[in-house]
Design an enzyme around this catalytic site. Structure first.
Site, PDB file in Angstrom:
ATOM      1  N   SER A   1      32.242  40.577  51.323  1.00 27.02           N
ATOM      2  CA  SER A   1      31.790  39.384  52.032  1.00 27.02           C
ATOM      3  C   SER A   1      32.064  39.579  53.514  1.00 27.02           C
ATOM      4  CB  SER A   1      32.538  38.144  51.540  1.00 27.02           C
ATOM      5  OG  SER A   1      32.294  37.031  52.389  1.00 27.02           O
TER       6      SER A   1
ATOM      7  N   TYR B   1      39.674  33.814  48.476  1.00 26.38           N
ATOM      8  CA  TYR B   1      38.383  34.512  48.601  1.00 26.38           C
ATOM      9  C   TYR B   1      38.453  35.526  49.743  1.00 26.38           C
ATOM     10  CZ  TYR B   1      33.316  35.134  49.180  1.00 26.38           C
ATOM     11  OH  TYR B   1      32.054  35.663  49.287  1.00 26.38           O
TER      12      TYR B   1
END
Length: 258
Positions: A145, A162
């Site tokens: 990401s 995350y």
């Protein structure tokens, strides 16, 4: 150069293939000539993607698999090998985005992020890499990401587990790349920015206020559209990227450069 992007005769495994990036990329693999093994927990969704791939004349199988469970992964990869005989491409796409900061999130949510986003890549790769080593060929693409390298700019995006799990994906990618290059295996990662998906369409994309702020801060002045990641993944999955190793390619409209 055109032939370098041809995936005819290749077999691609896609985790998290039931929707979003996984489903889009699985179809793109088929468009470029590959047969595709679709792995995810939701069998009914996989069958929809399978039918779409078969409609353009490529072979596809839908295999129910929980990437956090070693037995499930081992059986799924064996099913792929029993069906196709080999695996050329692995897209480690399965992932979760759990919201919360270290001051508020539970240990269970923290573990959920790492179990899916990092352990999942480890387990699937564990059972795919050995046959790639034996054949002297393999293309592995891990989905990280943009938030592996930049912090979230919005309160709605506070996702410390995350951020850290996707940073771990980048570290794992580099380690795998360094170890397996001598076997003819390339291992790279992509870092998507904000894209519309099943996970975001019912939350972030329904907030006009959030989207207005996001578009103001992003040089492209918009989120990514479905399919705009596929070109980068195809490049990293074909022979055009034969000397690209251990890299993270960020696809975010320039959001991470400002």
């Amino acid at each position: 150069m055109e032939n370098m992007f041809n995936l005819a005769g290749k077999v691609a495994v896609v985790t998290g293939a039931s929707s979003g990036i996984g489903a889009d990329t699985a179809f793109a693999y088929a468009q470029y000539g590959a047969d595709v093994a679709l792995l995810a927990r939701r069998a009914e969704k996989l069958n929809e993607v399978k039918a779409k791939i078969e409609a353009i004349g490529r072979r596809a199988i839908a295999v129910q698999c929980d990437v956090t469970d070693e037995t499930s992964v081992k059986e799924a990869i064996q099913t792929v090998l029993d069906t196709f005989g080999h695996i050329d491409i692995l897209l480690n796409n399965a992932g979760v985005a759990v919201r919360g900061g270290v001051d508020s999130m539970s240990v269970e949510d923290w573990d959920k992020s790492f179990d899916t986003n990092v352990k999942g890549i480890f387990l699937v790769s564990k059972y795919v890499v050995p046959q790639m080593q034996e054949r002297g060929y393999g293309k592995i693409v891990n989905v990280a990401s943009v938030n592996a390298v930049v912090a979230d700019k919005f309160d709605v995006f506070i996702r410390h587990s995350y951020n850290s799990s996707k940073a771990a994906v980048v570290g794992l990618t580099k380690g795998m790349a360094a170890s397996y290059a001598k076997y003819g295996i390339t291992v790279n990662a992509i870092g998507p920015g904000l894209f519309e998906s099943e996970m975001t369409s019912e939350t972030l994309f329904k907030s006009e206020e959030f989207l207005a702020k996001y578009n103001t801060l992003n040089p492209a002045e918009r989120p990514g559209r479905r399919g705009e990641l596929s070109g980068t993944v195809i490049y990293l999955s074909c022979d055009a990227s034969s000397y690209v190793q251990g890299q993270l390619i960020i696809v975010d409209g320039g959001g991470s450069i400002v």
